[in-house]
Scaffold this active site. Structure first.
Site, mmCIF file in Angstrom:
data_model
loop_
_atom_site.group_PDB
_atom_site.id
_atom_site.type_symbol
_atom_site.label_atom_id
_atom_site.label_comp_id
_atom_site.label_asym_id
_atom_site.label_seq_id
_atom_site.Cartn_x
_atom_site.Cartn_y
_atom_site.Cartn_z
ATOM 1 N N TYR B 26 4.376 0.964 3.110
ATOM 2 C CA TYR B 26 3.619 0.477 1.945
ATOM 3 C C TYR B 26 3.232 1.647 1.036
ATOM 4 O O TYR B 26 3.260 1.537 -0.192
ATOM 5 C CB TYR B 26 2.361 -0.257 2.437
ATOM 6 C CG TYR B 26 1.394 -0.631 1.345
ATOM 7 C CD1 TYR B 26 1.682 -1.640 0.434
ATOM 8 C CD2 TYR B 26 0.166 0.026 1.232
ATOM 9 C CE1 TYR B 26 0.782 -1.981 -0.565
ATOM 10 C CE2 TYR B 26 -0.733 -0.303 0.236
ATOM 11 C CZ TYR B 26 -0.419 -1.306 -0.663
ATOM 12 O OH TYR B 26 -1.312 -1.636 -1.652
ATOM 13 N N VAL B 124 -4.130 -4.637 7.528
ATOM 14 C CA VAL B 124 -3.839 -6.049 7.800
ATOM 15 C C VAL B 124 -2.470 -6.347 7.191
ATOM 16 O O VAL B 124 -2.192 -5.939 6.042
ATOM 17 C CB VAL B 124 -4.922 -6.970 7.187
ATOM 18 C CG1 VAL B 124 -4.571 -8.440 7.406
ATOM 19 C CG2 VAL B 124 -6.286 -6.657 7.784
ATOM 20 N N GLY B 130 -6.782 -11.431 2.650
ATOM 21 C CA GLY B 130 -7.607 -12.407 1.934
ATOM 22 C C GLY B 130 -8.185 -13.477 2.845
ATOM 23 O O GLY B 130 -8.634 -14.522 2.391
ATOM 24 N N GLY B 132 -10.363 -12.533 5.477
ATOM 25 C CA GLY B 132 -11.535 -11.947 6.150
ATOM 26 C C GLY B 132 -11.193 -11.083 7.353
ATOM 27 O O GLY B 132 -12.089 -10.614 8.058
ATOM 28 N N TYR B 168 -14.957 -1.406 -0.954
ATOM 29 C CA TYR B 168 -15.887 -0.711 -0.057
ATOM 30 C C TYR B 168 -17.238 -0.479 -0.741
ATOM 31 O O TYR B 168 -18.295 -0.614 -0.124
ATOM 32 C CB TYR B 168 -15.302 0.631 0.393
ATOM 33 C CG TYR B 168 -14.062 0.493 1.266
ATOM 34 C CD1 TYR B 168 -14.095 -0.266 2.426
ATOM 35 C CD2 TYR B 168 -12.870 1.127 0.934
ATOM 36 C CE1 TYR B 168 -12.961 -0.392 3.235
ATOM 37 C CE2 TYR B 168 -11.738 1.014 1.742
ATOM 38 C CZ TYR B 168 -11.790 0.248 2.884
ATOM 39 O OH TYR B 168 -10.684 0.135 3.676
ATOM 40 N N GLU B 180 -21.491 13.566 -4.625
ATOM 41 C CA GLU B 180 -21.953 14.903 -4.229
ATOM 42 C C GLU B 180 -20.891 15.988 -4.372
ATOM 43 O O GLU B 180 -21.182 17.160 -4.185
ATOM 44 C CB GLU B 180 -22.464 14.871 -2.776
ATOM 45 C CG GLU B 180 -23.642 13.908 -2.576
ATOM 46 C CD GLU B 180 -24.128 13.875 -1.120
ATOM 47 O OE1 GLU B 180 -23.522 14.549 -0.262
ATOM 48 O OE2 GLU B 180 -25.110 13.157 -0.857
#
Lengths: 202, 202
Positions: B26, B124, B130, B132, B168, B180
């Site tokens: 991928y 996944v 999609g 969960g 995220y 930071e």
């Protein structure tokens, strides 16, 4: 100056804890340190330890003159709000230190390349810098990793810490954030608890 | 869709190895994968393992139709130079997969905050996104970490992977590189060997 790099023993945790605080004072963030030397003893010196550590030691004749002198790195003003710091100052010996640096590391894993080692902290007390102790500690971490078939030594550096960045890059390290765009993310506190509660039931 | 998240067993390493390759395909970098399922077995399932892993499993009625279909993610062209990939295709079963995702993680250590957990990979299979499953895997890593008194869940994301970054951050993660200025550095190959040879003698 002669110095020795050796694996830390459980008995070194008070010294390591002192230097963790010195590093935090240097970074003007002593309040951020929540680990005690008891935490370090438990997490590094029980079965399946969370970390390993090396310390750099100098002979007695080179020990620091005053046990508390190194704590002035960040300026006394930064100590005002740190009761932990004050407490530690009180329990320090007054006859100087011979443990003057540390490198704390642990093993990680790349699903593409396999075993790796990650250096979390590298610190040398200010009076002992420029003598090869930092390089000695880092090189020993590399050697320990290579002996364990690790194919990478990784660590993180703040971008404002240009002298350190330049030093590591001159030694051959690649800056993967600059080169490939890696960003470092963290869940902690409430966001970590909330996420953990979303775990599917067994 | 019903799915189950469970700790990986040694017997899952072939499935995990397959999905590591799918993820690399991928990302158009299948040639970068040097680990075999034997490496994964040795490094994750012996005393003092280098990593732990969770897998997501769907019931038999939802298994993939064709074992090799998922390998087309990155386009067949990307497979040309990967003999490892071709080899793996040949040894795959042809009756579909029920293990459709994994999260590989290990424990790290903050000298300021203590125990932490680092998620190296979260994957996944495309047909199962999609639903969960990714959140389920990540939340389970968080739960496992919290149970071990870890106070942080950390991981790295490529900045071009904006959908993941946004996901995220929406879940509450902090981007410490943006906030930071943390840069991620690495010694490997020749630079690692050269550094290791600089280690002071015992």
């Amino acid at each position: 100056m002669h110095f020795k790099v050796r694996a830390a023993a459980k008995e070194d945790c008070k010294e390591i804890s002192r230097m963790i605080m010195e590093l935090a004072v240097y970074e003007n963030m002593p309040d951020q340190v929540k680990t005690s030397h008891e935490d370090l003893e438990r997490d590094g010196f029980s079965p399946n330890p969370f970390y390993e550590c090396l310390v750099a030691e100098v002979p007695d004749e080179h020990k620091t003159k005053d046990a508390s002198s190194s704590l002035c790195v960040g300026g006394q003003d930064t100590l005002g709000s740190s009761t932990r710091q004050v407490k530690r100052l009180k329990c320090c010996p007054n006859d100087g230190y011979t443990v003057v640096g540390y490198a704390l590391y642990f093993y990680t894993y790349s699903t593409w390349k396999g075993r790796s080692v990650y250096m979390e902290d590298l610190y040398v007390m200010p009076d002992f810098r420029g003598k090869g102790i930092g390089t000695g500690l880092m090189a020993k971490v590399a050697q320990v990793g290579v002996e364990k078939q690790c194919v990478r030594l990784q660590f993180s550096v703040l971008e404002w810490n240009k002298p350190s960045l330049d030093f590591y890059i001159a030694k051959g390290a690649e800056d993967l954030t600059a080169k490939e765009g890696w960003h470092f993310l963290r869940f902690h506190g409430q966001s970590l608890d909330t996420l953990a509660k979303e775990a599917p039931k067994d």
